[in-house]
Design a protein around this motif. Structure first.
Motif, PDB file in Angstrom:
ATOM      1  N   VAL A  79      -5.103   5.876  -2.359  1.00 46.37           N
ATOM      2  CA  VAL A  79      -5.715   4.567  -2.104  1.00 46.37           C
ATOM      3  C   VAL A  79      -4.896   3.757  -1.107  1.00 46.37           C
ATOM      4  CG1 VAL A  79      -6.462   2.394  -3.166  1.00 46.37           C
ATOM      5  CG2 VAL A  79      -6.708   4.551  -4.423  1.00 46.37           C
ATOM      6  N   GLU A  80      -3.568   3.725  -1.321  1.00 50.69           N
ATOM      7  CA  GLU A  80      -2.726   2.841  -0.512  1.00 50.69           C
ATOM      8  C   GLU A  80      -1.276   3.313  -0.533  1.00 50.69           C
ATOM      9  OE1 GLU A  80      -2.417  -1.943  -0.113  1.00 50.69           O
ATOM     10  OE2 GLU A  80      -2.405  -1.158  -2.153  1.00 50.69           O
ATOM     11  N   ASN A  81      -0.619   3.201   0.620  1.00 45.42           N
ATOM     12  CA  ASN A  81       0.817   3.467   0.708  1.00 45.42           C
ATOM     13  C   ASN A  81       1.555   2.134   0.712  1.00 45.42           C
ATOM     14  OD1 ASN A  81       0.337   6.203   0.910  1.00 45.42           O
ATOM     15  ND2 ASN A  81       0.370   6.192   3.131  1.00 45.42           N
ATOM     16  N   ILE A  82       2.637   2.089  -0.037  1.00 43.18           N
ATOM     17  CA  ILE A  82       3.435   0.861  -0.089  1.00 43.18           C
ATOM     18  C   ILE A  82       4.864   1.225   0.310  1.00 43.18           C
ATOM     19  CG2 ILE A  82       4.310  -1.004  -1.547  1.00 43.18           C
ATOM     20  CD1 ILE A  82       1.835  -0.493  -3.355  1.00 43.18           C
ATOM     21  N   LYS A  83       5.368   0.489   1.295  1.00 41.37           N
ATOM     22  CA  LYS A  83       6.737   0.722   1.764  1.00 41.37           C
ATOM     23  C   LYS A  83       7.441  -0.621   1.837  1.00 41.37           C
ATOM     24  CE  LYS A  83       9.453   2.661   5.514  1.00 41.37           C
ATOM     25  NZ  LYS A  83       9.489   3.252   6.845  1.00 41.37           N
ATOM     26  N   ALA A  84       8.697  -0.636   1.415  1.00 38.05           N
ATOM     27  CA  ALA A  84       9.491  -1.865   1.496  1.00 38.05           C
ATOM     28  C   ALA A  84      10.932  -1.506   1.841  1.00 38.05           C
ATOM     29  CB  ALA A  84       9.429  -2.628   0.181  1.00 38.05           C
ATOM     30  N   GLU A  85      11.600  -2.424   2.537  1.00 34.88           N
ATOM     31  CA  GLU A  85      12.989  -2.208   2.943  1.00 34.88           C
ATOM     32  C   GLU A  85      13.838  -3.417   2.593  1.00 34.88           C
ATOM     33  OE1 GLU A  85      13.373  -0.970   6.985  1.00 34.88           O
ATOM     34  OE2 GLU A  85      11.814   0.557   6.796  1.00 34.88           O
ATOM     35  N   ASN A  86      15.094  -3.128   2.246  1.00 36.71           N
ATOM     36  CA  ASN A  86      16.035  -4.177   1.860  1.00 36.71           C
ATOM     37  C   ASN A  86      17.360  -3.918   2.575  1.00 36.71           C
ATOM     38  OD1 ASN A  86      17.814  -5.917   0.530  1.00 36.71           O
ATOM     39  ND2 ASN A  86      16.894  -5.580  -1.474  1.00 36.71           N
ATOM     40  N   ASN A  87      17.780  -4.876   3.389  1.00 35.16           N
ATOM     41  CA  ASN A  87      19.054  -4.743   4.108  1.00 35.16           C
ATOM     42  C   ASN A  87      20.128  -5.682   3.564  1.00 35.16           C
ATOM     43  OD1 ASN A  87      18.373  -2.732   6.083  1.00 35.16           O
ATOM     44  ND2 ASN A  87      17.035  -4.263   7.002  1.00 35.16           N
ATOM     45  N   GLN A  88      19.896  -6.228   2.385  1.00 34.34           N
ATOM     46  CA  GLN A  88      20.871  -7.121   1.762  1.00 34.34           C
ATOM     47  C   GLN A  88      21.440  -6.466   0.507  1.00 34.34           C
ATOM     48  OE1 GLN A  88      19.685 -11.208   1.375  1.00 34.34           O
ATOM     49  NE2 GLN A  88      18.317 -11.052   3.124  1.00 34.34           N
ATOM     50  N   VAL A  89      21.990  -5.286   0.707  1.00 33.63           N
ATOM     51  CA  VAL A  89      22.519  -4.502  -0.411  1.00 33.63           C
ATOM     52  C   VAL A  89      24.031  -4.376  -0.238  1.00 33.63           C
ATOM     53  CG1 VAL A  89      22.343  -2.343  -1.684  1.00 33.63           C
ATOM     54  CG2 VAL A  89      20.347  -3.218  -0.451  1.00 33.63           C
ATOM     55  N   ILE A 106       1.844  -2.081 -14.770  1.00 37.81           N
ATOM     56  CA  ILE A 106       0.858  -2.085 -13.696  1.00 37.81           C
ATOM     57  C   ILE A 106      -0.510  -2.329 -14.325  1.00 37.81           C
ATOM     58  CG2 ILE A 106      -0.129  -0.760 -11.802  1.00 37.81           C
ATOM     59  CD1 ILE A 106       2.760  -0.472 -11.272  1.00 37.81           C
ATOM     60  N   PRO A 107      -1.234  -3.352 -13.906  1.00 33.91           N
ATOM     61  CA  PRO A 107      -2.574  -3.589 -14.466  1.00 33.91           C
ATOM     62  C   PRO A 107      -3.478  -2.381 -14.214  1.00 33.91           C
ATOM     63  CG  PRO A 107      -1.863  -5.442 -13.106  1.00 33.91           C
ATOM     64  CD  PRO A 107      -0.861  -4.352 -12.908  1.00 33.91           C
ATOM     65  N   PRO A 108      -4.317  -2.014 -15.193  1.00 33.16           N
ATOM     66  CA  PRO A 108      -5.193  -0.839 -15.033  1.00 33.16           C
ATOM     67  C   PRO A 108      -6.026  -0.876 -13.752  1.00 33.16           C
ATOM     68  CG  PRO A 108      -5.308  -1.668 -17.275  1.00 33.16           C
ATOM     69  CD  PRO A 108      -4.466  -2.633 -16.491  1.00 33.16           C
ATOM     70  N   LEU A 109      -6.435  -2.072 -13.347  1.00 33.27           N
ATOM     71  CA  LEU A 109      -7.240  -2.218 -12.142  1.00 33.27           C
ATOM     72  C   LEU A 109      -6.496  -1.750 -10.879  1.00 33.27           C
ATOM     73  CD1 LEU A 109      -9.953  -3.301 -11.040  1.00 33.27           C
ATOM     74  CD2 LEU A 109      -8.829  -5.505 -10.727  1.00 33.27           C
ATOM     75  N   LEU A 110      -5.141  -1.884 -10.896  1.00 31.44           N
ATOM     76  CA  LEU A 110      -4.329  -1.513  -9.730  1.00 31.44           C
ATOM     77  C   LEU A 110      -3.579  -0.194  -9.907  1.00 31.44           C
ATOM     78  CD1 LEU A 110      -2.812  -5.017  -8.914  1.00 31.44           C
ATOM     79  CD2 LEU A 110      -4.709  -3.884  -7.753  1.00 31.44           C
ATOM     80  N   ALA A 111      -3.822   0.490 -11.000  1.00 27.89           N
ATOM     81  CA  ALA A 111      -3.081   1.725 -11.303  1.00 27.89           C
ATOM     82  C   ALA A 111      -3.229   2.775 -10.204  1.00 27.89           C
ATOM     83  CB  ALA A 111      -3.520   2.296 -12.641  1.00 27.89           C
ATOM     84  N   GLY A 112      -4.380   2.837  -9.563  1.00 34.64           N
ATOM     85  CA  GLY A 112      -4.594   3.816  -8.491  1.00 34.64           C
ATOM     86  C   GLY A 112      -3.887   3.459  -7.205  1.00 34.64           C
TER      87      GLY A 112
END
Length: 195
Positions: free
Chosen positions: A52-62, A170-176
């Motif tokens: 359904v969807e790809n989710i990518k996130a980055e954090n440079n404050q580690v 994760i809400p069932p509606l967004l599980a996919g």
């Protein structure tokens, strides 16, 4: 008169001993500092793949610090510092999933197994430790690559995080839309630690 020379000799011995002790402390404290490296802007990214969807996130404050003598490693990252493609994803991530107002940081504390500080070539090692996120702590074993360049070290690797292990609802509606397992990549460019 002999008492004077004896007293002077004792004083000289104490001064030499005191001076030697001071020099030893200075050398030892310098060695301790030189045996720690720090990444003030480490990089952590995660990727969630679904049809359904790809989710990518980055954090440079580690923040990451390594004790080279013992192979101990500690990492701390602010959860609300992750950057997403869409502002709505960031909002859902912080408010609904990781609840960064309640659980602002994720941390890792562990040890690099069989780490050889004197080895100049790249090393691939297992890092064992505890990863804490969203109020839950899990033991992890992560394969990491360690590059030694002059006095600097680059530590990088990938591991999988199972979303339900960290009690993220994760809400069932967004599980996919969200993968059950998220791939996490990290890279720390560590420089010698100075107070």
């Amino acid at each position: 008169m002999p008492y004077f020379w004896t007293a002077l000799l004792l004083l000289a011995k104490r001064m030499i001993k005191h001076t030697f002790l001071c020099i030893s402390i200075l050398i030892f404290s310098h060695e301790l500092r030189a045996q720690k490296v720090i990444a003030r802007q480490g990089h952590v990214a995660f990727f969630s793949y679904t049809s359904v969807e790809n989710i990518k996130a980055e954090n440079n404050q580690v923040l990451g610090i390594v004790d080279l003598q013992h192979g101990d490693i500690a990492v701390s990252m602010l959860m609300n510092a992750f950057i997403f493609e869409k502002a709505l994803m960031r909002e859902h991530f912080n408010e609904s999933y990781v609840e960064s107002d309640i659980f602002p940081k994720a941390t890792f504390e562990g040890t690099i197994q069989d780490f050889d500080v004197n080895q100049q070539e790249d090393q691939t090692r297992i890092v064992k430790g505890n990863f804490s996120m969203h109020g839950v702590t899990k033991e992890l074993e992560i394969k990491a690559r360690i590059e030694h360049i002059n006095e600097n070290y680059i530590i990088s690797g990938t591991f999988e995080a199972v979303v339900k292990d960290y009690e993220i609802k994760i809400p069932p509606l967004l599980a996919g839309n969200i993968a059950k397992t998220v791939s996490v990549n990290f890279r720390f460019e560590c420089l010698p630690y100075e107070d």
